[in-house]
Design an enzyme around this catalytic site. Structure first.
Site, PDB file in Angstrom:
ATOM      1  N   CYS A  51      -1.400 -77.186  25.602  1.00 52.84           N
ATOM      2  CA  CYS A  51      -2.611 -77.952  24.543  1.00 52.84           C
ATOM      3  C   CYS A  51      -0.696 -79.095  22.975  1.00 52.84           C
ATOM      4  O   CYS A  51      -1.147 -79.585  22.456  1.00 52.84           O
ATOM      5  CB  CYS A  51      -2.414 -76.988  23.510  1.00 52.84           C
ATOM      6  SG  CYS A  51      -4.019 -75.342  23.650  1.00 52.84           S
ATOM      7  N   ASN A  72     -11.278 -76.306  20.291  1.00 51.14           N
ATOM      8  CA  ASN A  72      -9.694 -76.500  20.656  1.00 51.14           C
ATOM      9  C   ASN A  72      -9.991 -77.148  21.995  1.00 51.14           C
ATOM     10  O   ASN A  72     -10.471 -76.655  22.648  1.00 51.14           O
ATOM     11  CB  ASN A  72      -9.649 -74.806  20.451  1.00 51.14           C
ATOM     12  CG  ASN A  72      -7.141 -75.246  21.133  1.00 51.14           C
ATOM     13  OD1 ASN A  72      -7.526 -75.747  21.885  1.00 51.14           O
ATOM     14  ND2 ASN A  72      -6.680 -74.250  21.288  1.00 51.14           N
ATOM     15  N   HIS A  78      -1.774 -79.770  16.360  1.00 51.43           N
ATOM     16  CA  HIS A  78      -3.026 -79.411  17.202  1.00 51.43           C
ATOM     17  C   HIS A  78      -3.934 -78.245  16.492  1.00 51.43           C
ATOM     18  O   HIS A  78      -3.595 -77.496  16.027  1.00 51.43           O
ATOM     19  CB  HIS A  78      -2.316 -78.644  18.841  1.00 51.43           C
ATOM     20  CG  HIS A  78      -3.499 -77.648  19.363  1.00 51.43           C
ATOM     21  ND1 HIS A  78      -4.405 -78.213  19.947  1.00 51.43           N
ATOM     22  CD2 HIS A  78      -3.062 -76.129  19.858  1.00 51.43           C
ATOM     23  CE1 HIS A  78      -5.139 -77.134  20.636  1.00 51.43           C
ATOM     24  NE2 HIS A  78      -4.140 -76.255  20.698  1.00 51.43           N
TER      25      HIS A  78
HETATM   26  N1  COA Z   1     -17.172 -62.337  17.384  1.00 50.17           N
HETATM   27  C1  COA Z   1     -16.894 -61.625  17.304  1.00 50.17           C
HETATM   28  N2  COA Z   1     -15.950 -60.364  17.465  1.00 50.17           N
HETATM   29  C2  COA Z   1     -14.905 -60.676  18.260  1.00 50.17           C
HETATM   30  C3  COA Z   1     -14.948 -62.383  18.537  1.00 50.17           C
HETATM   31  C4  COA Z   1     -16.338 -62.951  18.690  1.00 50.17           C
HETATM   32  N3  COA Z   1     -16.098 -64.130  18.895  1.00 50.17           N
HETATM   33  N4  COA Z   1     -13.670 -62.314  19.550  1.00 50.17           N
HETATM   34  C5  COA Z   1     -12.860 -61.344  19.910  1.00 50.17           C
HETATM   35  N5  COA Z   1     -13.924 -60.236  18.197  1.00 50.17           N
HETATM   36  C6  COA Z   1     -13.254 -58.804  17.470  1.00 50.17           C
HETATM   37  C7  COA Z   1     -12.111 -58.269  18.796  1.00 50.17           C
HETATM   38  O1  COA Z   1     -12.985 -57.367  19.952  1.00 50.17           O
HETATM   39  C8  COA Z   1     -11.622 -57.077  17.736  1.00 50.17           C
HETATM   40  O2  COA Z   1     -12.623 -56.343  17.364  1.00 50.17           O
HETATM   41  P1  COA Z   1     -12.050 -54.872  17.480  1.00 50.17           P
HETATM   42  O3  COA Z   1     -11.075 -54.566  16.130  1.00 50.17           O
HETATM   43  O4  COA Z   1     -12.331 -54.001  17.039  1.00 50.17           O
HETATM   44  O5  COA Z   1     -10.708 -55.098  18.485  1.00 50.17           O
HETATM   45  C9  COA Z   1     -11.555 -57.679  16.400  1.00 50.17           C
HETATM   46  O6  COA Z   1     -12.430 -59.059  16.875  1.00 50.17           O
HETATM   47  C10 COA Z   1     -10.301 -58.641  16.146  1.00 50.17           C
HETATM   48  O7  COA Z   1      -9.726 -59.380  17.389  1.00 50.17           O
HETATM   49  P2  COA Z   1      -8.883 -59.823  17.245  1.00 50.17           P
HETATM   50  O8  COA Z   1      -8.073 -60.631  18.592  1.00 50.17           O
HETATM   51  O9  COA Z   1      -7.584 -58.813  16.776  1.00 50.17           O
HETATM   52  O10 COA Z   1      -9.064 -61.085  16.231  1.00 50.17           O
HETATM   53  P3  COA Z   1      -7.888 -62.530  15.744  1.00 50.17           P
HETATM   54  O11 COA Z   1      -8.316 -62.385  14.109  1.00 50.17           O
HETATM   55  O12 COA Z   1      -6.777 -62.476  15.986  1.00 50.17           O
HETATM   56  O13 COA Z   1      -8.838 -64.065  15.819  1.00 50.17           O
HETATM   57  C11 COA Z   1      -8.465 -65.414  17.604  1.00 50.17           C
HETATM   58  C12 COA Z   1      -9.160 -64.084  17.195  1.00 50.17           C
HETATM   59  C13 COA Z   1      -8.512 -65.806  19.419  1.00 50.17           C
HETATM   60  C14 COA Z   1      -9.293 -65.970  17.006  1.00 50.17           C
HETATM   61  C15 COA Z   1      -7.369 -65.601  17.506  1.00 50.17           C
HETATM   62  O14 COA Z   1      -6.669 -64.436  17.605  1.00 50.17           O
HETATM   63  C16 COA Z   1      -6.609 -67.241  17.212  1.00 50.17           C
HETATM   64  O15 COA Z   1      -7.273 -68.046  16.705  1.00 50.17           O
HETATM   65  N6  COA Z   1      -5.231 -66.710  17.910  1.00 50.17           N
HETATM   66  C17 COA Z   1      -4.562 -68.336  18.931  1.00 50.17           C
HETATM   67  C18 COA Z   1      -5.469 -68.982  19.635  1.00 50.17           C
HETATM   68  C19 COA Z   1      -4.418 -70.516  20.074  1.00 50.17           C
HETATM   69  O16 COA Z   1      -3.380 -70.231  18.760  1.00 50.17           O
HETATM   70  N7  COA Z   1      -4.427 -70.466  20.660  1.00 50.17           N
HETATM   71  C20 COA Z   1      -2.737 -71.362  20.867  1.00 50.17           C
HETATM   72  C21 COA Z   1      -3.053 -72.030  22.127  1.00 50.17           C
HETATM   73  S1  COA Z   1      -4.254 -72.786  22.337  1.00 50.17           S
END
Ligand code: COA
Length: 327
Positions: free
Chosen positions: A114, A284, A254
């Site tokens: 990215c 993204n 980004h």
């Molecule tokens: N729909 C519904 N629930 C979802 C889901 C979806 N699409 N994806 C994950 N969940 C659930 C998980 O299973 C988890 O459930 P649990 O608490 O019962 O285990 C809960 O939501 C929280 O998951 P978590 O991964 O902690 O969520 P988050 O708040 O961290 O958000 C992302 C997830 C991926 C959106 C976030 O972590 C993120 O943006 N990460 C960084 C990405 C990034 O910066 N990339 C940069 C390089 S490209």
């Protein structure tokens, strides 16, 4: 008199098809509400079969060349930042070079996930500061949908396809790229990876069985690392230019998650209007996200002369970096 690299044309191209969050509700156990509130994404563009990486890249390049008033045959170099090339060989850059008829241009792909577009800008800047007459095309182009596991709700809602391009040349005027800073930390590579389809695992059957053709991400960990790295590289850029947060007119980061963008803005003391956001439309798009945003801002007339723009990116590897410029 020092030479600066300036952007003289921008372009972007998105696939024809849009997939909304509602569409995804029918595929995996997710909701429009969860995706919007946790990521800021409302929809993403997904490539059809004919919309290859090189096709999207070429379309974005044509628009950037058109705006710059530069003919393909006058290009000296083409850099395509991507982690989703059409194939390992030839490179996307060579496919684009052929499509455009950029007969005298060198061409290569650059892989820094990215952060790839900022790595590409930084490399091009070095060439141009050596020879201000050079004309260089830098493209960020991705077809991440073909590396996405559409049964994994934690990743499939995040990514989109697209391409953005800029045409660069040199000037003796006091504007253009002022600084660039690149960083990496390979020790954290496992947190965001596509394990298969390289040469480490040559057995296709093993890859397919284990799902190693797909993006795997420890989202929460990556989130924390992204915020920390983006903030630190932003301060590094401010310091290098003798700027404070107040001197930044526009932050183009980004686009990975709206919560990351908001946190970054807060930590730098930037008001909301200074943070460019288009993640709701595209998701993204990895290396394509910054050039798509630049093109959008440019065509909307936001990029006025003298504007201080800070570009920052973070991605798998890990890689991260910044480019500061005066428009
Ligand atoms: N729909 C519904 N629930 C979802 C889901 C979806 N699409 N994806 C994950 N969940 C659930 C998980 O299973 C988890 O459930 P649990 O608490 O019962 O285990 C809960 O939501 C929280 O998951 P978590 O991964 O902690 O969520 P988050 O708040 O961290 O958000 C992302 C997830 C991926 C959106 C976030 O972590 C993120 O943006 N990460 C960084 C990405 C990034 O910066 N990339 C940069 C390089 S490209």
């Amino acid at each position: 008199m020092s030479i600066h690299t300036i952007i003289i044309g921008t372009g972007s191209h998105l696939p024809d098809s849009v997939v909304t969050n509602k569409d995804l509700e029918g595929r995996v156990n997710t909701t429009d509400e969860w995706i919007r509130s946790r990521t800021g994404i409302h929809q993403r563009y997904i490539a059809n079969d004919h919309e290859t990486n090189s096709y999207l890249a070429t379309q974005s390049a044509r628009k950037a060349l058109d705006m710059a008033g530069v003919r393909p045959q006058d290009l000296d170099l083409i850099i395509v930042s991507t982690m989703t090339p059409d194939m390992p060989m030839p490179s996307v850059a060579c496919l684009v070079q052929n499509e455009l008829g950029a007969k005298k241009a060198g061409a290569f792909d650059l892989q820094a996930t990215c952060s790839g577009f900022l790595y590409g800008l930084s490399v091009a800047d070095k060439f141009i500061r050596d020879n201000r007459r050079m004309k260089i095309l830098v493209i960020g182009s991705e077809v991440l949908s073909r590396r996405t596991n559409w049964e994994d709700r934690s990743t499939c809602v995040l990514f989109g396809d697209g391409a953005g391009a800029v045409v660069l040349t040199g000037t003796k005027e006091d504007r253009g790229i002022l600084s660039s800073h690149l960083h990496a930390d390979g020790s954290l590579g496992d947190l965001l990876t596509i394990r298969g389809l390289g040469t480490a695992h040559p057995e296709l059957s093993e890859i397919l069985e284990k799902g190693w053709q797909y993006i795997e991400m420890q989202g929460r960990e990556v989130f924390k690392c992204a915020v920390k790295a983006l903030e630190s590289v932003a301060w590094e850029a401010l310091e290098a230019n003798g700027w404070t947060g107040d001197d930044v007119d526009l932050l183009i980061s980004h686009q990975a998650n709206i919560r990351i963008l908001n946190l970054l803005g807060e930590r730098l003391g930037l008001s909301k209007e200074k943070i460019f956001i288009n993640i709701h439309k595209y998701g993204n798009t990895s290396a394509a996200s910054i050039p798509i945003a630049l093109d959008e801002a440019n065509r909307k007339g936001i990029l006025v002369s003298g504007l201080h723009i800070l570009l920052v990116a973070f991605g798998g590897g890990f890689t991260w970096g910044s480019v500061a410029m005066r428009w």
